[in-house]
Design a protein around this motif. Structure first.
Motif, PDB file in Angstrom:
ATOM      1  N   ILE A 137      -7.456   2.595  -2.035  1.00  0.00           N
ATOM      2  CA  ILE A 137      -6.241   1.923  -1.441  1.00  0.00           C
ATOM      3  C   ILE A 137      -5.580   2.137  -2.657  1.00  0.00           C
ATOM      4  O   ILE A 137      -6.107   1.244  -3.385  1.00  0.00           O
ATOM      5  CB  ILE A 137      -6.261   0.779  -0.778  1.00  0.00           C
ATOM      6  CG1 ILE A 137      -7.763   1.050   0.442  1.00  0.00           C
ATOM      7  CG2 ILE A 137      -5.133   0.314  -0.400  1.00  0.00           C
ATOM      8  CD1 ILE A 137      -7.596  -0.645   1.166  1.00  0.00           C
ATOM      9  N   SER A 145     -13.214   3.261   1.554  1.00  0.00           N
ATOM     10  CA  SER A 145     -11.875   3.413   0.676  1.00  0.00           C
ATOM     11  C   SER A 145     -11.169   3.415  -0.088  1.00  0.00           C
ATOM     12  O   SER A 145     -11.447   2.536  -1.235  1.00  0.00           O
ATOM     13  CB  SER A 145     -10.794   3.321   2.309  1.00  0.00           C
ATOM     14  OG  SER A 145     -12.006   3.023   3.474  1.00  0.00           O
ATOM     15  N   VAL A 204       0.775  -1.397  -0.029  1.00  0.00           N
ATOM     16  CA  VAL A 204      -0.248   0.151  -0.046  1.00  0.00           C
ATOM     17  C   VAL A 204       0.982   1.119   0.117  1.00  0.00           C
ATOM     18  O   VAL A 204       2.221   1.149   1.041  1.00  0.00           O
ATOM     19  CB  VAL A 204      -0.680  -0.177   0.800  1.00  0.00           C
ATOM     20  CG1 VAL A 204      -1.553   1.445   1.495  1.00  0.00           C
ATOM     21  CG2 VAL A 204      -1.774  -1.343   0.990  1.00  0.00           C
ATOM     22  N   LYS A 205       0.162   1.981  -0.930  1.00  0.00           N
ATOM     23  CA  LYS A 205       1.453   3.419  -0.881  1.00  0.00           C
ATOM     24  C   LYS A 205       0.399   4.410  -0.786  1.00  0.00           C
ATOM     25  O   LYS A 205       1.349   5.254   0.639  1.00  0.00           O
ATOM     26  CB  LYS A 205       1.090   3.999  -2.512  1.00  0.00           C
ATOM     27  CG  LYS A 205       2.573   3.131  -3.463  1.00  0.00           C
ATOM     28  CD  LYS A 205       2.614   3.025  -4.717  1.00  0.00           C
ATOM     29  CE  LYS A 205       3.287   2.617  -5.374  1.00  0.00           C
ATOM     30  NZ  LYS A 205       2.606   3.002  -6.747  1.00  0.00           N
ATOM     31  N   MET A 206      -0.772   4.013  -0.430  1.00  0.00           N
ATOM     32  CA  MET A 206      -1.560   5.509   0.539  1.00  0.00           C
ATOM     33  C   MET A 206      -3.242   4.975  -0.090  1.00  0.00           C
ATOM     34  O   MET A 206      -3.800   4.150  -0.655  1.00  0.00           O
ATOM     35  CB  MET A 206      -1.915   6.953   0.072  1.00  0.00           C
ATOM     36  CG  MET A 206      -2.322   6.968  -1.639  1.00  0.00           C
ATOM     37  SD  MET A 206      -2.108   9.160  -1.825  1.00  0.00           S
ATOM     38  CE  MET A 206      -2.789   8.928  -2.839  1.00  0.00           C
ATOM     39  N   GLY A 207      -3.889   5.155   1.281  1.00  0.00           N
ATOM     40  CA  GLY A 207      -5.131   4.749   1.591  1.00  0.00           C
ATOM     41  C   GLY A 207      -5.893   6.369   1.113  1.00  0.00           C
ATOM     42  O   GLY A 207      -5.959   7.492   2.379  1.00  0.00           O
ATOM     43  N   VAL A 208      -7.150   6.812   0.842  1.00  0.00           N
ATOM     44  CA  VAL A 208      -8.344   7.549   1.053  1.00  0.00           C
ATOM     45  C   VAL A 208      -9.216   7.421   1.983  1.00  0.00           C
ATOM     46  O   VAL A 208     -10.027   5.884   0.893  1.00  0.00           O
ATOM     47  CB  VAL A 208      -7.764   8.715   0.235  1.00  0.00           C
ATOM     48  CG1 VAL A 208      -6.549   9.124   0.108  1.00  0.00           C
ATOM     49  CG2 VAL A 208      -8.141   7.923  -1.249  1.00  0.00           C
ATOM     50  N   ARG A 235      -5.521   0.490  -7.906  1.00  0.00           N
ATOM     51  CA  ARG A 235      -6.333   1.489  -7.334  1.00  0.00           C
ATOM     52  C   ARG A 235      -7.574   0.492  -6.768  1.00  0.00           C
ATOM     53  O   ARG A 235      -7.971  -0.174  -8.130  1.00  0.00           O
ATOM     54  CB  ARG A 235      -7.015   2.376  -7.731  1.00  0.00           C
ATOM     55  CG  ARG A 235      -8.016   3.912  -7.122  1.00  0.00           C
ATOM     56  CD  ARG A 235      -8.243   4.726  -7.835  1.00  0.00           C
ATOM     57  NE  ARG A 235      -8.703   4.432  -8.869  1.00  0.00           N
ATOM     58  CZ  ARG A 235     -10.322   4.620  -8.689  1.00  0.00           C
ATOM     59  NH1 ARG A 235     -11.165   5.308  -8.766  1.00  0.00           N
ATOM     60  NH2 ARG A 235     -11.008   4.281 -11.173  1.00  0.00           N
TER      61      ARG A 235
END
Length: 152
Positions: A150, A148, A84-88, A123
């Motif tokens: 991811i 979310s 995972v690079k980021m989650g929003v 994504r």
């Protein structure tokens, strides 16, 4: 902390996980009131709040909702998605505040993975049913369906 693959995460759809208990203190409620500008007496004035049907101060509904990341971090041995690079946050389909959370109460999160879909290469969109339970209460404080995104 164990990591799992995207395919393993897809296989977890329908599974539930439960966090440890976390106390919602008056200090948390006061800080949330300061952060949001919502200083309604039911949240910050213990003496006036004693005279209401709640018998004391209660957490803001949005404070209860905002506990999602904290409670998620308190799920014992929860695997994390590999790479995972980021989650929003992507948004909510519904949120219902069912029972007020009294100051000093302990709450926990119950997370049920409802969907995990690839939206574009790297994504993914995850939809969870998020329930906040109050220790000793018959009804939950809140139920939300939350999405979310991811990025891996």
């Amino acid at each position: 902390m164990a990591t799992i693959t995207v395919e393993e995460m897809k296989g977890r759809v329908g599974e539930e996980s439960v966090s440890d208990w976390v106390e919602v203190t008056q200090d948390m409620i006061d800080k949330f009131a300061d952060a949001t500008g919502d200083h309604q007496f039911i949240h910050i004035d213990p003496e006036r709040a004693k005279q209401t049907p709640f018998g004391g101060t209660i957490a803001h509904g949005f404070l209860t909702l905002s506990l999602m990341p904290l409670l998620s971090s308190k799920v014992p041995d929860a695997p994390r998605l590999d790479g995972v690079k980021m989650g929003v946050n992507y948004g909510g389909n519904k949120v219902r505040f069912l029972t007020p959370v009294p100051s000093g109460a302990k709450v926990r999160g119950r997370f049920k993975l409802k969907e995990f879909d690839e939206k574009s290469p790297g994504r993914y969109q995850q939809t969870n049913e998020f329930t906040v339970e109050i220790e000793g209460a018959d009804k939950p404080a809140m139920i939300a369906e939350w999405m979310s995104q991811i990025f891996v």
